[in-house]
Each structure stands twice: as C-alpha cells, then as structure tokens.
Scaffold this active site. Structure first.
Site, short mmCIF file in Angstrom:
data_model
loop_
_atom_site.label_atom_id
_atom_site.label_comp_id
_atom_site.label_asym_id
_atom_site.label_seq_id
_atom_site.Cartn_x
_atom_site.Cartn_y
_atom_site.Cartn_z
N LYS A 121 0.83 -1.21 0.00
CA LYS A 121 0.00 0.00 0.00
C LYS A 121 0.85 1.25 0.00
O LYS A 121 0.51 2.25 -0.64
CB LYS A 121 -0.94 0.02 1.21
CG LYS A 121 -2.20 -0.76 1.01
CD LYS A 121 -3.24 -0.37 2.04
CE LYS A 121 -4.49 -1.23 1.91
NZ LYS A 121 -5.43 -1.04 3.01
N LYS A 204 -4.87 -9.06 -5.72
CA LYS A 204 -6.11 -9.62 -5.20
C LYS A 204 -7.27 -8.72 -5.59
O LYS A 204 -7.09 -7.54 -5.89
CB LYS A 204 -6.03 -9.77 -3.68
CG LYS A 204 -6.04 -8.47 -2.89
CD LYS A 204 -6.38 -8.73 -1.41
CE LYS A 204 -6.78 -7.42 -0.74
NZ LYS A 204 -7.63 -7.57 0.43
N LYS A 207 -11.44 -3.71 -2.83
CA LYS A 207 -12.26 -2.50 -2.92
C LYS A 207 -11.44 -1.30 -3.36
O LYS A 207 -11.94 -0.39 -3.97
CB LYS A 207 -12.87 -2.18 -1.55
CG LYS A 207 -14.05 -3.01 -1.17
CD LYS A 207 -14.60 -2.51 0.17
CE LYS A 207 -14.48 -3.58 1.23
NZ LYS A 207 -13.35 -3.41 2.13
#
Ligand code: ADP
Ligand code: NA
Length: 339
Positions: A121, A204, A207
C-alpha cells in the site's frame, strides 16, 4: 466454550466476491450455526472498520456516511442477523483507539515494516508522503481484536500476517505484566482461496482497486456481471479447463469463485466445466451462476438502503452492546498497567 468471534471489514466501497467468500459469508455461516446449535455462549461481533477506512485517501464526509450505511446494509443483505451478532461501526467505540495507543508502545517499527500489506500500500519510501496511521494499521487492528478479548478471527488469507502481529502484541503485553489477560486469538481462515482481480492476476480483488472491471460487487446488476466475467483475463487453452493456479491463474481464479459460491470441491467444478469447449460458453455459464447466487442479497440490499433509519438503529444497538464489553476490558487493561 466461551468463544468470542470478532471480525471487521472496511467500509471503503461496495463489497465484492473476495470479501464475500473470504469473510462475510463465513460470518453469516457463524450466525446460522449459532441458532441451530443454540450456542448462546458464543459471542459474535462483526463491524465496519471505519477508522481504518481513513488511512487511504480520505472520502468526503457525505459519501463516507453513505458508504458506512451501505456496508451495514451489505452485511444484513447476505443474512447476517443482528439478533445473533453484534453489528457495529468501529468509530462508535472509543476504546479501540485507546487500546491502539497502549499497544503502539509495544509494537516494534521492524515488525510493522515487514507487513506485506504496508509494503504494497505504501509503495514508496517517501517518508514525507506515507502516513503514520497507515504504518500503524496492524496495531489498530490488534486493538480492535484484543479490546473484546476475541478468541477467533474469521478473515481471508491476506490478513494472516496481521493476525500474527496481533498475537505478538498480545503476548508482549501478557509477558510484560505477567498476566493472561489477552487470549491469543486464532486465525479462522475462510475455506475459499484468495480471490484475484479479474483483470490482473498479480493482484487480489480489492475494494481499493480503481478498475471496477476487476471486481464483482455483491450488488452488481446481472448485465455488469455478464460483462465483467466476459472480460476476465484467462488464457487460450480451451480443450481442458483444469485447475492450475501457477500456469492458469485466471481460469483457476474463476474455478475458486465458483467452488466458493457453490461450496463444491475444485474437482467437482472442473468436472462441471469439462462439458464446455470454449471460453465464451464457459463464461456465460459462470456469470449465470453468480447472477443467480447474488440475486437475493442484491434485492435485500436495495430494500435496506431505502431504510436508513432502520440501519442506524441496528448500528446504535450494536455500538451499545460492543461498548459495554470494550469498557469493561479497557478498565481491566488499565488497572493491570497501574493507571
Ligand atoms: P478490501 O481489500 O477489499 O478493502 P478489506 O481489507 O476490508 O478488503 O478486508 C475485509 C475482509 O475481506 C478481510 O477478512 C479480508 O481477508 C477479506 N478479503 C479481502 N479481499 C479478499 C480477496 N480478494 N479474497 C479473499 N478474501 C478477501
Ligand atoms: Na484492504
């Protein structure tokens, strides 16, 4: 047994098939189990992790409120029952943040720096732009779990490393104060493999992926499901639809999705797939299964979002019940530390 089963999901957007198979359907199964076995000694707590949701670029206040309510609507839409589980929003219970601080004094920078989710991230070593809150995300997650003295945490396997971190922090606290206050929570891995993005099997399904074509949302209308499955990355072998996650990750991801949704073994899904000899027909068959499976949740969701007062009342009751447990535990924690 005195099990406390706890889990949360970020209200950062509509829930997708990965969230469903990796997390929220398992929560629903636990609710169902609770009624049939009359296991009233099992406590279930399921929440919307809205404090975690602001560690990524911040949503504007109005849409954040909406997404939070939609998250609760999604949980109810798949059959999670507020009479059996405490359903809450994390921000309603101030003890999460209080315990986060305490645990942050136990968490080493080295441990946090090794978290693969942080690495993916943050994706930058630019210390002027990466935020402390994102770095300490696993510490808040540990606080979320430990504030209820949870014994089991049902999650997808992308969260396994964070739960390891939770156990480490619980152990450090227990050792420091020579106590057994925190149980070391067990990871309850979902039976379905991690679901991958439909457009990039290196990632993956998430959202936070801006490419909407890479996700199947639980409330996607039938046409969207058809279109997205049609576009899903696969391969050019069409005579034999066999499961091979290394060499055929796109196809294997579709097999995992169907195996999860239908609760069938991989072998049985391969058998079902074997009557097709081209991707066009196979994909239309797969889309039909998903459309049919998601029909009821989609209808429920659309009804629920039309009734925000009801959703607010569910949250209010859940927050009250969760706060009661959290307050009792934070007092015990602070007493143990000499506060
Ligand atoms: P997201 O990455 O979509 O924002 P969250 O971080 O809110 O998801 O995770 C909520 C739950 O959904 C966690 O238990 C996580 O393990 C599970 N989960 C998220 N993405 C997937 C996926 N692609 N496959 C399986 N489980 C997943
Ligand atoms: Na996430």
């Amino acid at each position: 047994s005195n099990a406390t089963i706890f889990s949360m999901i970020q209200p950062t957007g509509q829930f997708h098939l990965g969230n469903y198979l990796g997390a929220v359907r398992v929560w629903k199964d636990l609710c169902d189990l609770k009624s049939s076995n009359n296991k009233n000694d099992v406590k279930l707590l399921f929440g919307a992790a809205d404090l975690h949701a602001i560690t990524i670029p911040k949503p504007d206040a109005k849409s954040f409120k909406k997404t939070r309510l939609e998250a609760i609507a999604s949980l109810l839409s798949i059959g999670i029952d507020p009479k059996k589980a405490i359903i809450f929003t994390q921000s309603g219970i101030k003890q999460h943040a209080e315990l986060h601080w305490i645990l942050s004094t136990f968490a080493s920078m080295g441990t946090l720096n090794r978290m693969t989710q942080w690495k993916s991230k943050a994706a930058t070593n630019d210390l002027n732009n990466v935020k402390l809150g994102l770095f300490s995300y696993p510490v808040l997650q540990a606080a979320d779990i430990l504030i209820y003295k949870a014994t089991h945490v049902p999650v997808g396997d992308d969260q396994a490393q964070h739960l390891e971190c939770t156990r480490t922090l619980a152990g450090l606290f227990n050792n420091c104060y020579k106590t057994n206050l925190f149980p070391l929570p067990k990871t309850m891995l979902a039976p379905t493999k991690k679901i991958l993005s439909l457009s990039n099997v290196e990632k993956k399904m998430s959202k936070s992926d801006p490419n909407q074509n890479s996700l199947i949302y639980l409330n996607d209308p039938p046409e969207s499901i058809q279109r997205k499955i049609k576009k899903a990355v696969t391969d050019s072998i069409t005579d034999h639809f066999n499961y091979n996650p290394i060499e055929r990750p796109g196809l294997s991801n579709l097999i995992n999705m169907i195996s999860g949704v239908q609760r069938k073994s991989i072998q049985d899904v391969e058998k079902d797939f074997s009557r097709f000899n081209n991707y066009r027909d196979l994909k239309s068959y797969i889309a039909d299964i998903l459309i049919e499976h998601l029909r009821e949740p989609r209808e429920n969701f659309n009804k629920l979002v039309g009734n925000p007062d009801f959703l607010e009342s569910v949250i209010k009751n859940g927050v009250e019940a969760a706060s009661e447990i959290a307050e009792k535990n934070i007092q015990e924690i602070k007493k143990t530390m000499g506060f």
